[in-house]
Every structure is written in C-alpha cells, then in structure tokens.
Design an enzyme around this catalytic site. Structure first.
Site, PDB file in Angstrom:
ATOM      1  N   ASP A 199       1.824  -3.053  -7.463  1.00  0.00           N
ATOM      2  CA  ASP A 199       2.971  -3.143  -6.544  1.00  0.00           C
ATOM      3  C   ASP A 199       3.861  -1.933  -6.724  1.00  0.00           C
ATOM      4  O   ASP A 199       3.619  -1.087  -7.569  1.00  0.00           O
ATOM      5  CB  ASP A 199       3.820  -4.369  -6.882  1.00  0.00           C
ATOM      6  CG  ASP A 199       3.155  -5.652  -6.483  1.00  0.00           C
ATOM      7  OD1 ASP A 199       2.523  -5.675  -5.432  1.00  0.00           O
ATOM      8  OD2 ASP A 199       3.281  -6.625  -7.244  1.00  0.00           O
ATOM      9  N   LYS A 221       1.371  -0.213  -0.105  1.00  0.00           N
ATOM     10  CA  LYS A 221       1.046   0.675   1.020  1.00  0.00           C
ATOM     11  C   LYS A 221       0.245  -0.031   2.111  1.00  0.00           C
ATOM     12  O   LYS A 221      -0.139   0.582   3.101  1.00  0.00           O
ATOM     13  CB  LYS A 221       0.237   1.885   0.525  1.00  0.00           C
ATOM     14  CG  LYS A 221       0.980   2.758  -0.464  1.00  0.00           C
ATOM     15  CD  LYS A 221       1.466   4.050   0.193  1.00  0.00           C
ATOM     16  CE  LYS A 221       2.534   4.748  -0.651  1.00  0.00           C
ATOM     17  NZ  LYS A 221       1.988   5.201  -1.940  1.00  0.00           N
TER      18      LYS A 221
END
Ligand code: SAH
Length: 415
Positions: A199, A221
């Site tokens: 993360d 992303k």
C-alpha cells in the site's frame, strides 16, 4: 563433538538449579515438549511461574544422585563446581548425558548457540561460547537477508502452481512507518516472498531489501474506485498463490486495524489458498508513543478507544456512537480523522467532553518526517490547519497528552 538433535517430547529431563541459567534454558526445553523435573531449594520468579502453571515439576530441595534415575538428559544449572560435579558423576554412572553450565569441557553434552528460522534450526558448536554466538549471529544475518532458511520455492522444485497450490499468502503488518518496527516473523516472510503487494503507507526501506527478482505490486496504483481496487487486490493475491508463488501482502500498521485484512483473508480462504496473518505494530498505539504519549497511564486513563474518523459524525453510514464516546474519560485515538476534525471536535464537545481536554495530532509518526501539534479539543482543528498537517496523521484526545510532557523530558535526558 558429535552433533545430534534430541526429540525430547514426552521424555523426562532433569534440571538442577533454580537460578538465572535454569531460567534461560527452560523455555527451549519446554518448547521441545520435555517433561521437566527441576531440583532446587529456591526458584526465580520466572521458574516459579512455570511451576505454578504446571509446565514443570518442582522438587524443592537439594540434589540427590537418584534424581537422575529415569531421566534422558540432565542439565546442571548451578554455579558451585563441587555441586555440579556431583550431578555430573551421578549422570555418568547412569549413562545419562549431562550438560554443565559451569564447565562445558567437563560435560558429556553441549547445548549449541541456535537460531531458529521458521522450520529450520541452525546450531553452532565449539570454540568459546562467545565465538559460537558470533558465528550464530553472522549466520542469522545472512539467512534473514537471503531469506533462504525455509527452503523457499526458489531453492527446490516444490513450486507447484495451477491449483496444485504450494503457493501461500501472508497478510503481514509492516508497522507504523519506521522500517525497524516490523515483527521478526514479518521480516522473515518478506525475505522469502516471490510477490509483495504493498500500500501507500509501507515503509519504503523494507522494500529496499527485496531480492531483485521479486515482483512488487503497488496496490495504491490500481486505477479503479476503492471497491473495485479491493477486488483486484484479492484477485492478484489469489492468482499468484494459485500459480505457486509465496505472496506477502504488506499492510501499514496492523492488518486488522482499518486495513481490510479480514476481506483479503476471506478471499484467499474462499479460493482454497493457505493464508496466515502476521500482526503488526499499529500506528494507533505506536503513533502516540512516538510523540511521548502513552495511551494509558496509571491514575490518568484506564481505557483507550481507537476509531476511524473517515466519515463525518452526521454521516448516515457512520457506525460510531459519538455521544457515547464523548462521555468517556479515557483516551481517544482517531485514525483517518484529519478531514473531519472540526466536526469531530465539535460533536465531542457538544456531548460533554470539556473543551480544554488536551489533544495532539501526530503526522507520519515514527518516521523522519514526524510532526506533532499539541492543542486542546476546542482549538485542535484550527491549530492543525494552521500547521498544515497532512496525512497520514492521527489525533489523540485525553489527559494522557499532558503526561507526555514529563515523559518527553525523561526520554530526552536518556538520549
Ligand atoms: N492498519 C493501520 C491503519 C490503517 S488506516 C495501522 O494499524 O496503523 C490509515 C490511518 O492510520 C491513517 O489515515 C492515519 O490516521 C493512521 N496512520 C497510519 N500510519 C501513521 C503514521 N505513521 N503516523 C500517523 N498516523 C498514521
């Protein structure tokens, strides 16, 4: 020396002596499942606790030679060489191996310096104890860096894949930010991983240590909304594991504290993928601590409550009982609360928490970027905005914030 490993489960081991040496040796004997008889007039508190809990049998007197009868192994843990020699002789006469803490060269058995790496134990023998420990430490470092100890999928042909499994997923808490605050197990699993899914809030330095061939997936992303993104993460974890990979899902703090760890666990289980959870040091506790704020303190706070402030108090979807929280006297730790801080402070005051209650905001706790704003419940939203505090940050409300002044001075003096 002839190296050998003993299966002690269910077998009687005699330990003579109830001091520091016996205290240090006992956990490994008990972990091996040995049936321990401990002969000593007195015990350290730690040994006493084992005896009280029924994990060993305490024989509260001095040693007698026939104590050795029926033992598979004897451990002498007494300082006095004459007493140790007496035990040693009794063991010798009965052909029972005997480890001597006072004089290794006079013993018939030695305990090695060990490092345990998952299912593998490395034992180092010979030389001075100091030398053996130094070699052991060097090996530990090497294994932790290489992650080779568990005989990972790289070292053998046991990579199965395509529903034959052998892959697995570990949901690992990475800690609050300082890369040294991951657990020992988390770090080992990370070193063994083929695929690491991270993360935003992951300490970057932890990723520095990954082998170059490790596939790194940045979950932050993934270009969908939060719900789709979570499905996508679950899919990546399951697919990679079913293809035989050892997957580490690295999550900030603890996986189960506002980390969606439960959802990922269920997704893996539903797909038949072996999955484990490695707890982490949560920012909810370590964040305040890094600012010198203990979440509890004797005579100040007997409870602490961790909550998410990501929904405004008047949001219909909020599960937080704000009026009830406002009536508590203890510590509140609010994660994800920056955006709604003014509304949160207002609702707590409206339901009775005094405006002068000490409050603090901690940004990027335990990292080099850490910043702390100290304030009161009435002023905390304004002060936080004025200081341009940005996420990740958490808010602490309660009298423990004042305790921190004394603690910080003490910590500063200790540096
Ligand atoms: N599972 C994490 C929390 C995830 S929710 C844990 O146990 O720590 C994310 C929130 O945690 C952030 O919005 C922030 O409120 C808090 N947080 C995480 N790391 C932090 C840090 N280093 N300093 C301050 N707050 C942090």
């Amino acid at each position: 020396m002839y190296p050998l490993a003993l299966r002690l489960a269910g077998r009687r081991v005699l330990v003579v002596g109830g001091g520091a040496v016996a205290t240090r040796r006992m956990p490994a004997l008990l972990a091996a499942g040995a049936v321990v008889d401990l002969v000593a007039p007195e015990l350290t508190p730690a040994l006493r606790a084992h005896a009280d809990a029924g994990r060993l049998r305490w024989i509260p007197r001095r040693f007698q030679p026939d104590d050795v009868d029926g033992a598979w192994l004897v451990q002498t843990a007494v300082d006095d060489p004459a007493a140790a020699a007496q035990v040693s002789v009794a063991a010798q006469e009965r052909r029972v191996f005997c480890v001597r803490a006072d004089d290794r060269t006079a013993a018939t058995a030695w305990t090695p310096a060990v490092t345990r790496q998952g299912p593998v134990t490395v034992a180092v023998l010979g030389g001075t104890p100091r030398r053996a420990v130094a070699v052991r430490d060097a090996i530990t470092d090497l294994l932790e860096r290489k992650g080779a100890a568990a005989g990972g999928p790289r070292s053998t042909g046991d990579r199965v894949g395509a529903a034959g499994v052998a892959g697995r997923v570990a949901l690992v808490g990475a800690g609050p930010g300082d890369p040294e605050l991951i657990t020992v197990r988390g770090r080992r699993l990370l070193a063994e991983a083929d695929v690491v899914v991270v993360d935003r809030l992951i300490p970057g330095l932890l990723l520095d240590e990954l082998r170059p061939e490790v596939e790194l997936v940045d979950a932050s992303k993934i270009p969908y909304g939060p719900a789709r993104a979570q499905e996508e993460i679950n899919r990546i974890l399951v697919d990679r594991a079913l293809a035989g990979a050892w997957v580490v899902r690295l999550k900030g703090g603890d996986p189960y504290v506002f980390g969606r760890g439960g959802e990922e666990l269920l997704a893996c289980a539903a797909a038949g993928v072996p999955v484990t959870v490695v707890p982490g040091v949560s920012s909810a506790i370590a964040g305040p601590a890094a600012a010198g704020i203990p979440v509890t303190h004797r005579g100040v706070a007997h409870e602490f409550t961790v909550l998410s402030g990501h929904l405004a108090p008047d949001d219909a979807a909020s599960l937080v009982d704000w009026p009830a929280l406002a009536r508590l006297r203890g510590t509140l730790v609010i994660l994800m609360g920056l955006r709604n801080l003014a509304a949160i402070a207002a609702v707590l005051q409206a339901h009775g928490r005094p405006p002068g209650t000490p409050a603090a905001v901690i940004q990027e706790a335990t990292t080099g970027e850490q910043r702390v704003v100290r304030s009161t419940l009435a002023a905390v939203a304004v002060d936080t905005a004025a200081a341009a505090i940005r996420p990740p940050a958490l808010v602490v409300v309660g009298d423990v914030v004042e305790v921190s002044d004394a603690l910080r001075e003490t910590l500063a003096r200790g540096r």
